[in-house]
Structure formats: structure tokens, C-alpha cells
Design a protein around this motif. Structure first.
Motif, short mmCIF file in Angstrom:
data_model
loop_
_atom_site.label_atom_id
_atom_site.label_comp_id
_atom_site.label_asym_id
_atom_site.label_seq_id
_atom_site.Cartn_x
_atom_site.Cartn_y
_atom_site.Cartn_z
N ASP A 66 10.92 -4.18 -2.10
CA ASP A 66 11.46 -4.83 -0.90
C ASP A 66 10.68 -4.46 0.36
N PRO A 67 9.36 -4.66 0.35
CA PRO A 67 8.59 -4.35 1.56
C PRO A 67 8.94 -5.32 2.68
N PRO A 68 8.72 -4.92 3.93
CA PRO A 68 9.07 -5.79 5.06
C PRO A 68 8.13 -6.97 5.26
N GLY A 69 7.04 -7.00 4.52
CA GLY A 69 6.07 -8.08 4.65
C GLY A 69 4.98 -7.92 3.62
N PRO A 70 3.98 -8.82 3.63
CA PRO A 70 2.91 -8.77 2.64
C PRO A 70 1.88 -7.68 2.94
N PHE A 71 1.10 -7.36 1.93
CA PHE A 71 -0.07 -6.50 2.08
C PHE A 71 -1.25 -7.28 1.52
N VAL A 72 -2.20 -7.57 2.38
CA VAL A 72 -3.26 -8.52 2.01
C VAL A 72 -4.53 -7.84 1.52
N ARG A 167 -3.69 16.27 -11.95
CA ARG A 167 -2.66 16.77 -12.87
C ARG A 167 -1.57 15.73 -13.09
N GLU A 168 -1.14 15.08 -12.01
CA GLU A 168 -0.10 14.04 -12.12
C GLU A 168 -0.61 12.85 -12.91
N ILE A 169 -1.87 12.49 -12.71
CA ILE A 169 -2.45 11.36 -13.44
C ILE A 169 -2.51 11.67 -14.93
N GLN A 170 -3.02 12.84 -15.27
CA GLN A 170 -3.20 13.20 -16.67
C GLN A 170 -1.87 13.38 -17.41
N SER A 171 -0.82 13.73 -16.68
CA SER A 171 0.49 13.88 -17.31
C SER A 171 1.26 12.56 -17.31
N GLU A 172 0.60 11.48 -16.86
CA GLU A 172 1.19 10.13 -16.84
C GLU A 172 2.53 10.14 -16.10
N SER A 173 2.50 10.71 -14.91
CA SER A 173 3.70 10.85 -14.10
C SER A 173 4.06 9.56 -13.38
N VAL A 174 5.27 9.56 -12.82
CA VAL A 174 5.72 8.51 -11.91
C VAL A 174 6.09 9.19 -10.59
N ILE A 175 5.43 8.83 -9.51
CA ILE A 175 5.68 9.40 -8.19
C ILE A 175 6.43 8.38 -7.35
N GLN A 176 7.59 8.78 -6.83
CA GLN A 176 8.41 7.89 -6.01
C GLN A 176 8.36 8.35 -4.55
N SER A 177 8.16 7.38 -3.69
CA SER A 177 8.01 7.69 -2.28
C SER A 177 8.57 6.54 -1.45
N GLY A 178 8.29 6.56 -0.15
CA GLY A 178 8.77 5.50 0.72
C GLY A 178 8.10 5.55 2.08
N PHE A 179 8.21 4.44 2.82
CA PHE A 179 7.67 4.33 4.17
C PHE A 179 8.73 3.75 5.09
N LEU A 180 8.61 4.07 6.36
CA LEU A 180 9.54 3.52 7.35
C LEU A 180 9.27 2.04 7.59
N HIS A 181 10.35 1.26 7.63
CA HIS A 181 10.22 -0.16 7.98
C HIS A 181 9.53 -0.31 9.34
N GLU A 209 18.01 6.51 4.30
CA GLU A 209 17.46 5.69 3.23
C GLU A 209 17.35 4.23 3.65
N SER A 210 18.26 3.78 4.50
CA SER A 210 18.22 2.39 4.95
C SER A 210 17.03 2.10 5.84
N ASP A 211 16.38 3.15 6.36
CA ASP A 211 15.21 2.97 7.23
C ASP A 211 13.92 2.87 6.43
N LEU A 212 14.01 3.03 5.11
CA LEU A 212 12.81 3.09 4.27
C LEU A 212 12.69 1.90 3.34
N PHE A 213 11.45 1.55 3.02
CA PHE A 213 11.21 0.71 1.85
C PHE A 213 10.44 1.57 0.85
N ASN A 214 10.77 1.43 -0.42
CA ASN A 214 10.30 2.37 -1.43
C ASN A 214 9.04 1.90 -2.13
N VAL A 215 8.34 2.87 -2.69
CA VAL A 215 7.12 2.61 -3.44
C VAL A 215 7.04 3.62 -4.57
#
Length: 222
Positions: A66-72, A167-181, A209-215
């Protein structure tokens, strides 16, 4: 008598602090001192780094929720570098025995496979270990890989990036983060990178959390 001794001791400490501070200040502006500290000019030309003909590949998938807009536009970079003061590098002298290190930022292609989903392929051992300076084998490992996103490619806009350590790549991890709208497409400062708010960090707990869009970004060995 004790009071007099204490007063003399305190005065001596103050004088020593002022003297040492003066020495530090003079040293910080002394051209001779600065030349001894900054020894980069003594470094020989960096040798070309050899490529591993059969590197290990990992797929990176970055997904925006749910990003606030496109990324070109999207680009990827792999960061390779030797360890600090690796003895395989020439000693440049200096007061701390500074050694020359090897480093390279290697771009990789990132494609948008669907709205908000980006894919790239990285190689965790792309640079060969080799005796680059005649002082022993230099190991130049990948430290991390990052994907950088631009919303519109307009001048001065905010860059959004997420990264994974080797290390995260080789362990096939999933990293969850977010950015401010509010950082999209420009958070008020030209040509800056948006602050990341990784899940589970103290920084994340300080924002709504309502101020963020997740990635999220994940890896998979190919």
C-alpha cells in the motif's frame, strides 16, 4: 591543610586539562600532524578485482505494501570490501598503522515484475580471493546488498532503500520494514534517503503504524 592540598590538586587538574585541550586543538590544525593522520595519498592504485566465473546467486524480492504512490526507477548495489586493517593490504604508515583496503560497489539490475514488486539477482562471492598486493591472499567478501527506489525521478526527491546483509541473504531471511507516508515523494529535504523503520527495533516503536507504509525484502538461493 587538607583543604589547601585539595585546592592545589584541583587547580593542577584544571591546568592539565587546559594544556591537553590546547595540544589537541593545535594538533587538529597542524598541517604536519594532519598529513601524518590522513595517509590516503600514500595508497598505490587500486588493482582491478578479479571476478569469480561461477558465483553463488540469490534472488532478492522487494515488495511494497500500500505505497502512497508509484516508484518509477529502481537500482541495486552490492557492497564488497576487505576487513579493516587486513594484512593483505599495504601499510600506508600513519600513526595507527593504516592499511589499504579493497572495496567496490557493484550495481545489479532491478526490474519491477508487478506493481510494487521488484526483483534483482545478487552474487555473494562475485570477487575472487587473490594476492592483489603480493602480501598474501585478500578476501573481499560481500558485506550487503541494497535496492534503491525513486518515486518520480524529479530533482531533489527522497530515495527509498532497503538492504540485506550477506548473512541475511545466505540464510534466506525475510526483512520487514516501513517508511513514513510523509516522506513520499519528498520529505522536505532535497536529495536525501528516507528513514527506515524496521520491525522489532526501538525506532519502529516510536512511530504510529498508521503513519507508515510497509515493505519487505526476502532472498532465495537460485
Amino acid at each position: 591543610m587538607r583543604k589547601l592540598f585539595a585546592a592545589i590538586t584541583c587547580a593542577a587538574v584544571v591546568v592539565m586539562v587546559l594544556f591537553s585541550s590546547g595540544c589537541v586543538l593545535r594538533a587538529m590544525t597542524d598541517p604536519t600532524y594532519l598529513a601524518r593522520m590522513d595517509v590516503r595519498h600514500r595508497a598505490p592504485p587500486a588493482p582491478p578485482l578479479k571476478r569469480n566465473p561461477h558465483p553463488t546467486a540469490y534472488e532478492l524480492i522487494l515488495t511494497l505494501h500500500d505505497p502512497p504512490g508509484p516508484f518509477v526507477r529502481a537500482e541495486g548495489f552490492m557492497q564488497y570490501e576487505t576487513k579493516l586493517a587486513d594484512p593483505c593490504g599495504p601499510d600506508l604508515g600513519g600513526m595507527s598503522g593504516t592499511r589499504m583496503g579493497l572495496h567496490e560497489s557493484i550495481p545489479f539490475d532491478v526490474e519491477q515484475v508487478s506493481p510494487g514488486v521488484f526483483r534483482g539477482v545478487v552474487y555473494t562471492d562475485l570477487i575472487e580471493s587473490h594476492d592483489y598486493f603480493g602480501l598474501g591472499i585478500c578476501h573481499v567478501p560481500m558485506i550487503a546488498a541494497r535496492i534503491v527506489l525513486w518515486p518520480t525521478e524529479n530533482s531533489g526527491e527522497t530515495r527509498f532503500f532497503e538492504s540485506m546483509s550477506t548473512r541475511e541473504i545466505q540464510s534466506e531471511s525475510v526483512i520487514q520494514s516501513g517508511f513514513l507516508h510523509s516522506d513520499y515523494p519528498n520529505g522536505g529535504f532535497e536529495d536525501t534517503a528516507a528513514m527506515r523503520y524496521r520491525v522489532g527495533t526501538p525506532l519502529r516503536s516510536r512511530v504510529k503504524e498508521s503513519d507508515l507504509f510497509n515493505v519487505d525484502i526476502r532472498s532465495r538461493k537460485l
